[in-house]
Design an enzyme around this catalytic site. Sequence first.
Site, PDB file in Angstrom:
ATOM      1  N   THR A   1     -14.377 -15.045  60.765  1.00  0.00           N
ATOM      2  CA  THR A   1     -14.960 -13.712  60.888  1.00  0.00           C
ATOM      3  C   THR A   1     -14.203 -12.790  59.938  1.00  0.00           C
ATOM      4  OG1 THR A   1     -13.423 -13.096  62.634  1.00  0.00           O
ATOM      5  CG2 THR A   1     -15.503 -14.111  63.338  1.00  0.00           C
TER       6      THR A   1
ATOM      7  N   HIS B   1      -6.283 -23.947  60.199  1.00  0.00           N
ATOM      8  CA  HIS B   1      -5.055 -23.165  60.132  1.00  0.00           C
ATOM      9  C   HIS B   1      -3.931 -23.954  60.818  1.00  0.00           C
ATOM     10  CE1 HIS B   1      -2.636 -19.481  59.986  1.00  0.00           C
ATOM     11  NE2 HIS B   1      -2.241 -19.792  61.199  1.00  0.00           N
TER      12      HIS B   1
ATOM     13  N   ARG C   1     -13.057  -7.770  45.376  1.00  0.00           N
ATOM     14  CA  ARG C   1     -13.178  -8.978  46.192  1.00  0.00           C
ATOM     15  C   ARG C   1     -14.637  -9.376  46.396  1.00  0.00           C
ATOM     16  NH1 ARG C   1      -8.280 -10.553  48.270  1.00  0.00           N
ATOM     17  NH2 ARG C   1      -6.765  -8.866  48.315  1.00  0.00           N
TER      18      ARG C   1
ATOM     19  N   MET D   1      -6.581 -19.633  49.833  1.00  0.00           N
ATOM     20  CA  MET D   1      -5.576 -18.611  50.076  1.00  0.00           C
ATOM     21  C   MET D   1      -5.958 -17.239  49.545  1.00  0.00           C
ATOM     22  SD  MET D   1      -3.703 -20.068  52.000  1.00  0.00           S
ATOM     23  CE  MET D   1      -2.495 -21.274  52.525  1.00  0.00           C
ATOM     24  N   ARG D   2      -7.255 -17.013  49.434  1.00  0.00           N
ATOM     25  CA  ARG D   2      -7.729 -15.722  48.928  1.00  0.00           C
ATOM     26  C   ARG D   2      -8.361 -14.969  50.091  1.00  0.00           C
ATOM     27  NH1 ARG D   2      -7.015 -12.341  45.123  1.00  0.00           N
ATOM     28  NH2 ARG D   2      -8.790 -11.000  44.804  1.00  0.00           N
TER      29      ARG D   2
ATOM     30  N   GLU E   1      -4.303 -32.301  61.125  1.00  0.00           N
ATOM     31  CA  GLU E   1      -5.376 -31.548  60.440  1.00  0.00           C
ATOM     32  C   GLU E   1      -6.383 -32.523  59.836  1.00  0.00           C
ATOM     33  OE1 GLU E   1      -4.285 -28.245  57.844  1.00  0.00           O
ATOM     34  OE2 GLU E   1      -2.248 -28.294  58.635  1.00  0.00           O
TER      35      GLU E   1
ATOM     36  N   ASN F   1     -12.621 -22.562  59.229  1.00  0.00           N
ATOM     37  CA  ASN F   1     -11.322 -22.613  58.552  1.00  0.00           C
ATOM     38  C   ASN F   1     -10.393 -23.501  59.355  1.00  0.00           C
ATOM     39  OD1 ASN F   1      -9.153 -21.815  56.762  1.00  0.00           O
ATOM     40  ND2 ASN F   1      -8.410 -20.468  58.386  1.00  0.00           N
TER      41      ASN F   1
ATOM     42  N   GLY G   1      -5.295 -29.562  48.369  1.00  0.00           N
ATOM     43  CA  GLY G   1      -6.600 -30.113  48.744  1.00  0.00           C
ATOM     44  C   GLY G   1      -6.545 -31.373  49.593  1.00  0.00           C
ATOM     45  N   SER G   2      -5.501 -31.537  50.409  1.00  0.00           N
ATOM     46  CA  SER G   2      -5.462 -32.770  51.214  1.00  0.00           C
ATOM     47  C   SER G   2      -6.492 -32.726  52.342  1.00  0.00           C
ATOM     48  CB  SER G   2      -4.048 -33.037  51.760  1.00  0.00           C
ATOM     49  OG  SER G   2      -3.699 -32.112  52.763  1.00  0.00           O
TER      50      SER G   2
HETATM   51  C1  GAR Z   1      -3.100 -26.661  55.299  1.00  0.00           C
HETATM   52  O1  GAR Z   1      -1.973 -26.884  56.113  1.00  0.00           O
HETATM   53  C2  GAR Z   1      -3.989 -25.600  55.902  1.00  0.00           C
HETATM   54  O2  GAR Z   1      -4.042 -25.648  57.308  1.00  0.00           O
HETATM   55  C3  GAR Z   1      -3.301 -24.352  55.441  1.00  0.00           C
HETATM   56  O3  GAR Z   1      -2.918 -24.598  54.118  1.00  0.00           O
HETATM   57  C4  GAR Z   1      -2.692 -26.012  53.974  1.00  0.00           C
HETATM   58  C5  GAR Z   1      -3.535 -26.507  52.842  1.00  0.00           C
HETATM   59  O4  GAR Z   1      -3.217 -27.826  52.546  1.00  0.00           O
HETATM   60  N1  GAR Z   1      -4.145 -23.205  55.532  1.00  0.00           N
HETATM   61  C6  GAR Z   1      -3.723 -21.985  55.845  1.00  0.00           C
HETATM   62  O5  GAR Z   1      -2.563 -21.711  56.039  1.00  0.00           O
HETATM   63  C7  GAR Z   1      -4.833 -20.947  55.941  1.00  0.00           C
HETATM   64  N2  GAR Z   1      -4.386 -19.806  56.659  1.00  0.00           N
HETATM   65  P1  GAR Z   1      -4.219 -28.718  51.725  1.00  0.00           P
HETATM   66  O6  GAR Z   1      -4.569 -27.932  50.449  1.00  0.00           O
HETATM   67  O7  GAR Z   1      -3.454 -29.973  51.409  1.00  0.00           O
HETATM   68  O8  GAR Z   1      -5.432 -28.969  52.564  1.00  0.00           O
END
Ligand code: GAR
Length: 216
Positions: free
Chosen positions: A143, A111, A67, A92-93, A176, A109, A14-15
């Site tokens: 999407t 990524h 789902r 991640m779901r 990010e 989102n 969750g950063s």
């Molecule tokens: C982040 O790097 C995010 O971009 C990635 O997971 C990490 C979550 O970190 N997301 C994906 O790969 C989605 N396809 P966080 O929980 O510290 O925000």
Amino acid sequence: MAKLKVGVLISGRGSNMAALIEAATAADYPAEVAVVVSNVADTPGLKTAQDAGVATAAISHKGFPDRESFDRAVSAELEKRGVGLVALAGFMRIQSPWFPAHWKDRIINIHPSLLPAFPGLRVQQQAIDAGSRISGCTVHFVTADLDAGPIIAQAAVPVLPGDDADTLAARILRQEHRLYPMVVRWFAEGRISLSGAKVAVAGVPKGATLLFSPDP
Ligand code: GAR
């Protein structure tokens, strides 16, 4: 003016969620994190949100037959809180097509690659294995196609000699944390418009700094 209510979906650390919560503490920030929903009950991100005084909900996907029924439960939680924008942040779901259709143009989102390169998982390792000299992160509309929605904004970082997936991931993650709050601000200010697969952002300076890697 009333602030845009953002619902953040997480599965882990969750950063990025924390960066959004932090940004929203500024008086002039036009959005607030109204609720954080996790599909994993004991994830550290939920505790971070609670410590910041943000409402949370843990909804385990394991309690649902498919789902879509899970997605509908998540959606109900978001709607209960008056959410106007859903921000996936390490969620991640894989969602049913129902969810992005229901939140069409109101779900984004982040990524950790420069999409459309390297969708999916373990993307920092993929960038290293491909010999990429530059990688980064992308914020895009969600999407039904995984990691393929219209791109709103990207930040680039060099891939340096000797990088492994962890060092590259850390370099990308710092960007990010800048990019996501910036895009949410733009969205809340009504500056993002979508036309087909293309996104326009009103009021940003034209032209950008070039990134060379290796730097000549
Ligand atoms: C982040 O790097 C995010 O971009 C990635 O997971 C990490 C979550 O970190 N997301 C994906 O790969 C989605 N396809 P966080 O929980 O510290 O925000």
